[in-house]
Enzyme design. Sequence first.
Site, mmCIF file in Angstrom:
data_model
loop_
_atom_site.group_PDB
_atom_site.id
_atom_site.type_symbol
_atom_site.label_atom_id
_atom_site.label_comp_id
_atom_site.label_asym_id
_atom_site.label_seq_id
_atom_site.Cartn_x
_atom_site.Cartn_y
_atom_site.Cartn_z
ATOM 1 N N ARG A 69 0.844 -1.190 0.000
ATOM 2 C CA ARG A 69 0.000 0.000 0.000
ATOM 3 C C ARG A 69 0.885 1.247 0.000
ATOM 4 N NH1 ARG A 69 -1.823 0.832 4.376
ATOM 5 N NH2 ARG A 69 -1.110 -0.971 5.534
ATOM 6 N N TYR A 197 -1.247 -3.606 -7.157
ATOM 7 C CA TYR A 197 -0.993 -4.353 -5.929
ATOM 8 C C TYR A 197 -2.150 -4.355 -4.927
ATOM 9 C CZ TYR A 197 0.977 -6.512 -1.965
ATOM 10 O OH TYR A 197 1.163 -7.396 -0.943
ATOM 11 N N LYS A 206 -9.598 -2.483 1.564
ATOM 12 C CA LYS A 206 -9.320 -1.313 2.413
ATOM 13 C C LYS A 206 -10.110 -0.092 1.953
ATOM 14 C CE LYS A 206 -6.640 -3.888 4.552
ATOM 15 N NZ LYS A 206 -6.001 -4.129 5.808
ATOM 16 N N SER A 248 -1.270 -3.561 10.252
ATOM 17 C CA SER A 248 -0.905 -4.443 9.147
ATOM 18 C C SER A 248 0.343 -5.255 9.468
ATOM 19 C CB SER A 248 -0.661 -3.599 7.894
ATOM 20 O OG SER A 248 -1.806 -2.828 7.609
ATOM 21 N N CYS A 250 0.836 -7.454 11.728
ATOM 22 C CA CYS A 250 1.125 -7.561 13.161
ATOM 23 C C CYS A 250 0.386 -8.726 13.821
ATOM 24 C CB CYS A 250 0.799 -6.259 13.871
ATOM 25 S SG CYS A 250 1.973 -4.949 13.465
ATOM 26 N N THR A 253 -4.025 -12.441 11.043
ATOM 27 C CA THR A 253 -4.276 -13.730 10.402
ATOM 28 C C THR A 253 -3.816 -14.866 11.313
ATOM 29 O OG1 THR A 253 -3.936 -12.673 8.259
ATOM 30 C CG2 THR A 253 -3.877 -15.079 8.302
ATOM 31 N N ASN A 254 -2.665 -14.665 11.926
ATOM 32 C CA ASN A 254 -2.130 -15.710 12.806
ATOM 33 C C ASN A 254 -3.013 -15.952 14.018
ATOM 34 O OD1 ASN A 254 0.792 -16.800 12.150
ATOM 35 N ND2 ASN A 254 0.602 -14.747 11.317
ATOM 36 N N ASP A 277 -9.226 -9.824 8.904
ATOM 37 C CA ASP A 277 -8.727 -8.484 8.579
ATOM 38 C C ASP A 277 -9.744 -7.372 8.829
ATOM 39 O OD1 ASP A 277 -6.418 -7.031 7.527
ATOM 40 O OD2 ASP A 277 -7.641 -6.575 5.770
ATOM 41 N N ASN A 374 6.485 -8.460 1.934
ATOM 42 C CA ASN A 374 5.027 -8.267 1.908
ATOM 43 C C ASN A 374 4.386 -9.134 0.822
ATOM 44 O OD1 ASN A 374 2.572 -7.067 2.799
ATOM 45 N ND2 ASN A 374 2.616 -5.631 1.085
ATOM 46 N N SER A 375 5.017 -10.262 0.492
ATOM 47 C CA SER A 375 4.380 -11.178 -0.455
ATOM 48 C C SER A 375 3.156 -11.796 0.209
ATOM 49 C CB SER A 375 5.365 -12.255 -0.909
ATOM 50 O OG SER A 375 5.938 -12.920 0.195
ATOM 51 N N ARG A 376 2.173 -12.158 -0.600
ATOM 52 C CA ARG A 376 0.867 -12.529 -0.031
ATOM 53 C C ARG A 376 0.259 -13.725 -0.739
ATOM 54 N NH1 ARG A 376 -1.605 -8.831 4.069
ATOM 55 N NH2 ARG A 376 0.054 -7.314 4.373
HETATM 56 P P1 GTP Z 1 -2.420 -7.628 7.396
HETATM 57 O O1 GTP Z 1 -2.939 -8.687 6.479
HETATM 58 O O2 GTP Z 1 -1.294 -6.830 6.793
HETATM 59 O O3 GTP Z 1 -3.486 -6.724 7.945
HETATM 60 O O4 GTP Z 1 -1.657 -8.351 8.606
HETATM 61 P P2 GTP Z 1 -2.005 -9.324 9.811
HETATM 62 O O5 GTP Z 1 -2.255 -8.512 11.033
HETATM 63 O O6 GTP Z 1 -3.039 -10.326 9.430
HETATM 64 O O7 GTP Z 1 -0.599 -10.022 10.042
HETATM 65 P P3 GTP Z 1 -0.150 -11.555 10.057
HETATM 66 O O8 GTP Z 1 -0.969 -12.405 10.974
HETATM 67 O O9 GTP Z 1 -0.062 -12.019 8.660
HETATM 68 O O10 GTP Z 1 1.309 -11.457 10.691
HETATM 69 C C1 GTP Z 1 2.372 -10.881 10.054
HETATM 70 C C2 GTP Z 1 3.685 -11.152 10.718
HETATM 71 O O11 GTP Z 1 3.610 -11.184 12.132
HETATM 72 C C3 GTP Z 1 4.282 -12.490 10.286
HETATM 73 O O12 GTP Z 1 5.648 -12.291 9.992
HETATM 74 C C4 GTP Z 1 4.112 -13.348 11.502
HETATM 75 O O13 GTP Z 1 5.065 -14.365 11.546
HETATM 76 C C5 GTP Z 1 4.232 -12.359 12.647
HETATM 77 N N1 GTP Z 1 3.485 -12.795 13.849
HETATM 78 C C6 GTP Z 1 2.174 -13.084 13.923
HETATM 79 N N2 GTP Z 1 1.812 -13.473 15.171
HETATM 80 C C7 GTP Z 1 2.938 -13.419 15.917
HETATM 81 C C8 GTP Z 1 3.221 -13.682 17.292
HETATM 82 O O14 GTP Z 1 2.352 -14.051 18.081
HETATM 83 N N3 GTP Z 1 4.516 -13.490 17.693
HETATM 84 C C9 GTP Z 1 5.491 -13.083 16.838
HETATM 85 N N4 GTP Z 1 6.721 -12.918 17.305
HETATM 86 N N5 GTP Z 1 5.254 -12.823 15.531
HETATM 87 C C10 GTP Z 1 4.008 -12.980 15.072
HETATM 88 C C1 SPV Z 2 -2.883 -4.483 5.184
HETATM 89 O O1 SPV Z 2 -1.918 -3.854 4.724
HETATM 90 O O2 SPV Z 2 -3.393 -4.196 6.293
HETATM 91 C C2 SPV Z 2 -3.447 -5.625 4.431
HETATM 92 C C3 SPV Z 2 -2.953 -5.890 3.095
HETATM 93 O O3 SPV Z 2 -4.332 -6.299 4.938
HETATM 94 S S1 SPV Z 2 -3.622 -4.841 1.880
HETATM 95 O O4 SPV Z 2 -4.864 -5.447 1.381
HETATM 96 O O5 SPV Z 2 -2.635 -4.716 0.811
HETATM 97 O O6 SPV Z 2 -3.936 -3.554 2.461
HETATM 98 MN MN MN Z 3 -4.967 -5.501 6.953
#
Ligand code: GTP
Ligand code: SPV
Ligand code: MN
Length: 593
Positions: A69, A197, A206, A248, A250, A253-254, A277, A374-376
Amino acid sequence: MTNNKFVLSWIEEMKAMTQPDKIVWIDGSEAQAEALRAEACSTGEMIKLNEELLPNCYLHRTAVNDVARVEGRTFICTSKKEDAGNINNWMDPKECYEKLGKLYRGSMKGRTMYVIPYSMSIVGSPFAKYGIELTDSIYVVLNMLIMTRVGNDVLEALGDSGDFIKGLHARADIDEENRYICHFPEDNTIWSVNSGYGGNVLLGKKCFALRIASYIGRNEGWMAEHMLILGVEYPDGETKYISAAFPSACGKTNLAMLIPPEFYAKKGYKVWCVGDDIAWIRVGEDGRLWAVNPENGFFGVAPGTNEQSNPNALHTTMKDTIFTNVVHNLENNTVWWEGLDKNPPANAIDWKGNKWDYRTYNKADKSTCGAHPNSRFTAMAINCPCISKEFSNPAGVPISAIVFGGRRAKTAPLVYQSTSWQNGAFVGSIMASETTAAAAGAVGVVRRDPMAMRPFVGYDMGDYFAHWLKMGTIIPNPPKIFHVNWFRTDDNGNFIWPGFGDNMRVLMWILDRCEGKVDAKITPIGYVPNVEDINIEGLEGVTVDTIKELLTVDKASWLEDVENIKAFYAQVGDRVPQAMYDELAALEARLKA
Ligand code: GTP
Ligand code: SPV
Ligand code: MN
């Protein structure tokens, strides 16, 4: 396709400006999608991956200058500048239409304009809002088919109404200098140009579901938030729902797909993903907050996703997935990214399309990565092994707890609880986090990111704070509000808390607090767990002392933060509600007491 005169006249106007050779309506059928995939493969826009190992999966590479973004080029175009506020970039709508009109003019000559009618949330449900995206990118069409609900039923549901979001996207020259992501909330319009992108071009995400929807939600009395939604199922079958806002990349998803640690799994606890999200949240008839995930798929961060960290996400991507900017493994025509496993492919192409030798990879130098940080992956929600049975429930799920969180090496403890809705809204407003690769610009810089919405509020940030406070007055039975931080580091920069699945241990404290099952210690920032109340059974390397360290509230660093918050509030401007200043003053007084 439709006789809706609002739709048809708008498309005619956009066609006259962009001048495509032809127009194709996307009907949501598998046959049409398959033909588009074949066409994208024939031009090199996508690469078909190994059908046995990754059925119906594709790889796409964006331009090297177009990988995230672009907040600096994202605009909110309200007629009055003050309605966009100081945190957003603003352009006068008329000026913006003219400026972008020049960039769009003739930009689709020799190309096809695809018309994508889509719904955010279940078509026909009370939560649903409709959009039409016009784009000259097959990649966008195929992503939108996964991320939203697309097809003729959307046009049927829309009927003769003019109540839809008009999105126009043109790739143009993918010229960074002329890249614009512009929102006209007063016109229900989004214009995006010169990018290909994710968040810049999948306009349902978004642009619509957060920026435009937050504007609509403020006017209509509901909330559009950058939040995951998950359900924790107890051994007796009851499920409680949590929504959580992290910036983002942070951890949304996890967390949304976490696998319970053995201690909980053995007892029969399960975790279900409703969304990863975006959450649209309303007050239900029962006086609680109810949330839906308006999306239909996940646009998730690939690096770091593996069998240990997030097996559910990994399994979701095993079919029907589009990978963007990951490594192409030529040995078996599959994909790879940093943190997938310890076996980088010897014969591989990196995200830029160049031959890649994993031996040149140096962790400290991101430019040596095979996959872009930021590959997805774009994957279907229904392919997720832990997708909640409520995912498609148009009523959504009732929210017991709202959790804010950021990436903070210091200051923020593992978890704390606010003392009221107003105090909780304040806790959200003072969130801060280290920047990530999800947006162009420096990575690892701490910045204030209120409610994880800094890049996504479609109006003035002070008004957004006021909207949060106002919601508190209309929810008879509000959720409790918490703040977490999985990212505290030790003196060597290593994460202290194991994170990922073990975050469930913190979620269980949160849910116990919601039910009044556990005591807590009051501190100047709010309630913090008694050390023994964070369950560490079966956690290697984590002792009661580790938890104690993770829960410390260091007054000096919080007082430093207070100064930073004052500066941030001043930057947000004169619409920051007095109640937020009162909360800030009270926090400062408690820290100094
Ligand atoms: P957007 O799609 O950008 O909105 O992101 P998101 O908040 O869904 O982030 P995502 O869950 O994909 O996490 C992104 C990064 O955070 C990855 O590199 C993960 O490995 C790391 N991560 C996620 N959960 C944890 C955690 O509990 N501890 C640590 N140390 N890293 C984490
Ligand atoms: C973010 O950046 O918070 C995402 C990925 O979830 S994007 O759809 O590119 O904004
Ligand atoms: Mn997001």
